[in-house]
Design a protein around this motif. Structure first.
Motif, PDB file in Angstrom:
ATOM      1  N   VAL A 197       8.445   3.615   0.033  1.00 26.79           N
ATOM      2  CA  VAL A 197       9.788   3.104   0.282  1.00 26.79           C
ATOM      3  C   VAL A 197       9.796   1.586   0.266  1.00 26.79           C
ATOM      4  O   VAL A 197       8.790   0.922   0.520  1.00 26.79           O
ATOM      5  N   LEU A 198      10.971   1.042  -0.055  1.00 28.21           N
ATOM      6  CA  LEU A 198      11.132  -0.403  -0.153  1.00 28.21           C
ATOM      7  C   LEU A 198      11.145  -1.025   1.236  1.00 28.21           C
ATOM      8  O   LEU A 198      11.908  -0.618   2.110  1.00 28.21           O
ATOM      9  N   VAL A 199      10.303  -2.040   1.422  1.00 26.27           N
ATOM     10  CA  VAL A 199      10.212  -2.723   2.715  1.00 26.27           C
ATOM     11  C   VAL A 199      10.158  -4.226   2.515  1.00 26.27           C
ATOM     12  O   VAL A 199       9.776  -4.726   1.443  1.00 26.27           O
ATOM     13  N   VAL A 200      10.529  -4.940   3.561  1.00 23.58           N
ATOM     14  CA  VAL A 200      10.402  -6.388   3.593  1.00 23.58           C
ATOM     15  C   VAL A 200       9.662  -6.741   4.880  1.00 23.58           C
ATOM     16  O   VAL A 200       9.902  -6.133   5.928  1.00 23.58           O
ATOM     17  N   PRO A 201       8.724  -7.690   4.832  1.00 22.34           N
ATOM     18  CA  PRO A 201       8.051  -8.085   6.062  1.00 22.34           C
ATOM     19  C   PRO A 201       9.029  -8.626   7.099  1.00 22.34           C
ATOM     20  O   PRO A 201       9.990  -9.326   6.758  1.00 22.34           O
ATOM     21  N   GLU A 202       8.776  -8.312   8.343  1.00 22.32           N
ATOM     22  CA  GLU A 202       9.603  -8.814   9.435  1.00 22.32           C
ATOM     23  C   GLU A 202       9.678 -10.343   9.409  1.00 22.32           C
ATOM     24  O   GLU A 202      10.716 -10.934   9.706  1.00 22.32           O
ATOM     25  N   SER A 248      13.342 -11.950  -2.302  1.00 22.23           N
ATOM     26  CA  SER A 248      12.020 -12.285  -1.790  1.00 22.23           C
ATOM     27  C   SER A 248      10.903 -11.683  -2.640  1.00 22.23           C
ATOM     28  O   SER A 248      10.972 -10.521  -3.058  1.00 22.23           O
ATOM     29  N   ASP A 249       9.850 -12.469  -2.878  1.00 16.83           N
ATOM     30  CA  ASP A 249       8.685 -11.945  -3.591  1.00 16.83           C
ATOM     31  C   ASP A 249       7.778 -11.145  -2.667  1.00 16.83           C
ATOM     32  O   ASP A 249       6.711 -10.677  -3.079  1.00 16.83           O
ATOM     33  N   GLN A 250       8.200 -10.976  -1.406  1.00  9.07           N
ATOM     34  CA  GLN A 250       7.434 -10.180  -0.447  1.00  9.07           C
ATOM     35  C   GLN A 250       7.913  -8.728  -0.362  1.00  9.07           C
ATOM     36  O   GLN A 250       7.338  -7.925   0.360  1.00  9.07           O
ATOM     37  N   LEU A 251       8.982  -8.396  -1.076  1.00  4.88           N
ATOM     38  CA  LEU A 251       9.419  -7.006  -1.127  1.00  4.88           C
ATOM     39  C   LEU A 251       8.341  -6.156  -1.781  1.00  4.88           C
ATOM     40  O   LEU A 251       7.699  -6.574  -2.750  1.00  4.88           O
ATOM     41  N   SER A 252       8.145  -4.958  -1.269  1.00  2.37           N
ATOM     42  CA  SER A 252       7.162  -4.056  -1.869  1.00  2.37           C
ATOM     43  C   SER A 252       7.488  -2.624  -1.503  1.00  2.37           C
ATOM     44  O   SER A 252       8.314  -2.357  -0.614  1.00  2.37           O
ATOM     45  N   PHE A 253       6.858  -1.691  -2.192  1.00  2.00           N
ATOM     46  CA  PHE A 253       6.940  -0.274  -1.846  1.00  2.00           C
ATOM     47  C   PHE A 253       5.669   0.113  -1.101  1.00  2.00           C
ATOM     48  O   PHE A 253       4.567  -0.135  -1.580  1.00  2.00           O
ATOM     49  N   GLN A 254       5.859   0.712   0.062  1.00  2.00           N
ATOM     50  CA  GLN A 254       4.719   1.096   0.903  1.00  2.00           C
ATOM     51  C   GLN A 254       4.862   2.550   1.337  1.00  2.00           C
ATOM     52  O   GLN A 254       5.973   3.107   1.343  1.00  2.00           O
ATOM     53  N   PRO A 255       3.752   3.214   1.711  1.00  2.00           N
ATOM     54  CA  PRO A 255       3.819   4.619   2.139  1.00  2.00           C
ATOM     55  C   PRO A 255       4.758   4.790   3.335  1.00  2.00           C
ATOM     56  O   PRO A 255       4.619   4.085   4.343  1.00  2.00           O
ATOM     57  N   ARG A 256       5.691   5.726   3.218  1.00  2.00           N
ATOM     58  CA  ARG A 256       6.696   5.888   4.270  1.00  2.00           C
ATOM     59  C   ARG A 256       6.067   6.250   5.615  1.00  2.00           C
ATOM     60  O   ARG A 256       6.489   5.737   6.652  1.00  2.00           O
ATOM     61  N   SER A 257       5.050   7.107   5.605  1.00  2.00           N
ATOM     62  CA  SER A 257       4.451   7.535   6.875  1.00  2.00           C
ATOM     63  C   SER A 257       3.857   6.353   7.636  1.00  2.00           C
ATOM     64  O   SER A 257       3.961   6.281   8.868  1.00  2.00           O
ATOM     65  N   LYS A 258       3.283   5.424   6.916  1.00  2.00           N
ATOM     66  CA  LYS A 258       2.714   4.241   7.558  1.00  2.00           C
ATOM     67  C   LYS A 258       3.800   3.316   8.066  1.00  2.00           C
ATOM     68  O   LYS A 258       3.706   2.742   9.162  1.00  2.00           O
ATOM     69  N   MET A 259       4.856   3.152   7.285  1.00  2.00           N
ATOM     70  CA  MET A 259       5.933   2.235   7.654  1.00  2.00           C
ATOM     71  C   MET A 259       6.734   2.715   8.857  1.00  2.00           C
ATOM     72  O   MET A 259       7.331   1.911   9.572  1.00  2.00           O
ATOM     73  N   GLU A 260       6.764   4.027   9.098  1.00  2.00           N
ATOM     74  CA  GLU A 260       7.549   4.569  10.215  1.00  2.00           C
ATOM     75  C   GLU A 260       7.012   4.115  11.569  1.00  2.00           C
ATOM     76  O   GLU A 260       7.720   4.198  12.575  1.00  2.00           O
ATOM     77  N   THR A 275       6.155  -4.403  11.835  1.00  3.79           N
ATOM     78  CA  THR A 275       5.998  -5.676  11.131  1.00  3.79           C
ATOM     79  C   THR A 275       6.625  -5.618   9.738  1.00  3.79           C
ATOM     80  O   THR A 275       6.699  -6.636   9.049  1.00  3.79           O
ATOM     81  N   PHE A 276       7.045  -4.428   9.328  1.00  3.67           N
ATOM     82  CA  PHE A 276       7.809  -4.254   8.099  1.00  3.67           C
ATOM     83  C   PHE A 276       9.140  -3.588   8.434  1.00  3.67           C
ATOM     84  O   PHE A 276       9.217  -2.771   9.361  1.00  3.67           O
ATOM     85  N   LYS A 277      10.173  -3.918   7.678  1.00  2.55           N
ATOM     86  CA  LYS A 277      11.480  -3.292   7.848  1.00  2.55           C
ATOM     87  C   LYS A 277      11.830  -2.525   6.577  1.00  2.55           C
ATOM     88  O   LYS A 277      11.822  -3.088   5.476  1.00  2.55           O
ATOM     89  N   GLN A 278      12.140  -1.248   6.723  1.00  2.00           N
ATOM     90  CA  GLN A 278      12.579  -0.425   5.604  1.00  2.00           C
ATOM     91  C   GLN A 278      14.062  -0.708   5.351  1.00  2.00           C
ATOM     92  O   GLN A 278      14.877  -0.595   6.262  1.00  2.00           O
ATOM     93  N   LEU A 279      14.397  -1.064   4.120  1.00  2.00           N
ATOM     94  CA  LEU A 279      15.788  -1.379   3.779  1.00  2.00           C
ATOM     95  C   LEU A 279      16.570  -0.097   3.541  1.00  2.00           C
ATOM     96  O   LEU A 279      16.178   0.738   2.719  1.00  2.00           O
ATOM     97  N   ILE A 280      17.687   0.052   4.260  1.00  2.00           N
ATOM     98  CA  ILE A 280      18.480   1.277   4.208  1.00  2.00           C
ATOM     99  C   ILE A 280      19.941   0.965   3.880  1.00  2.00           C
ATOM    100  O   ILE A 280      20.656   0.356   4.695  1.00  2.00           O
TER     101      ILE A 280
END
Length: 213
Positions: free
Chosen positions: A18-23, A49-61, A65-70
């Protein structure tokens, strides 16, 4: 909205990314809690931001320190009596965020997934439209505005998500739920929703209070 250019990473097909941005990116713009109406100040820099990335959802939940964009879409319709109504539903037992089940909501949307970046279009817009098509049948014309952002660190769900509030003003109430997770879907007068605010999930409380005070 500006086009999204999340960093390309090795994405496993075994788990949703899922798409996330660092806090830290958000905090550099300016820390906020609740509803933030200054979309120009926040949304442009976040989506560029060049810090946007896709990260594993289970880890991001579990990683604040990361925010999932909704994308969080409110469907508004004015009835024949001139009353403002919003499409509302009860979160049921489907595949959505289980920590929100049994709460009433006026927001439609979900995560932006890595698959949304595979085409030529804008990743964020593609993801928002995919989520809408999965969750509802929308058979009415509408105008679309972006109204603000929501961040609510008061609970475990809110700590890891950043909501982008969209308002669709519909020409007709032609909306139906597609998923079990959107139970008892239908249009409800805004005044009634405001009087029953305690039954709404926090993001819906914040959005209704900010946009319909």
């Amino acid at each position: 909205m500006p086009p999204l250019n999340p960093r390309e990473i090795e994405v496993s097909k075994d788990e949703e990314h899922v798409l996330v941005v660092p806090e830290s990116v958000v905090n550099e713009i300016g820390y906020f809690e609740g509803f933030e109406a200054d979309t120009a100040k926040y949304l442009g820099p976040i989506l560029k931001s060049d810090q946007l990335s896709f990260q594993p959802r289970s880890k991001m939940e579990t990683d604040p320190t990361f925010k999932q964009l909704i994308p969080y879409v409110l469907l508004e319709w004015t009835d024949e009596q001139g009353r403002l109504n919003l499409f509302a539903y009860t979160r049921g037992g489907g595949s959505g965020e289980k920590r929100l089940h049994a709460k009433r909501s006026v927001g439609i949307g979900g995560h932006i997934s890595a698959e949304d970046a595979e085409g030529e279009g804008d990743t964020y817009e593609t993801g928002m439209q995919r989520e809408l098509a999965e969750e509802i049948q929308l058979d009415a014309e509408y105008t679309h505005t972006v109204e603000g952002l929501i961040y609510d660190p008061s609970n475990d769900v809110g700590k890891v998500h950043l909501g982008v509030v969209h308002r669709f003003v519909l020409t007709a109430p032609h909306v139906a739920s597609n998923e079990a997770d959107l139970a008892e879907g239908g249009f409800v007068a805004v005044d009634e929703l405001k009087s029953q605010s305690e039954s709404l999930e926090t993001w819906s409380q914040l959005a209704v209070a900010a946009l319909y005070s």
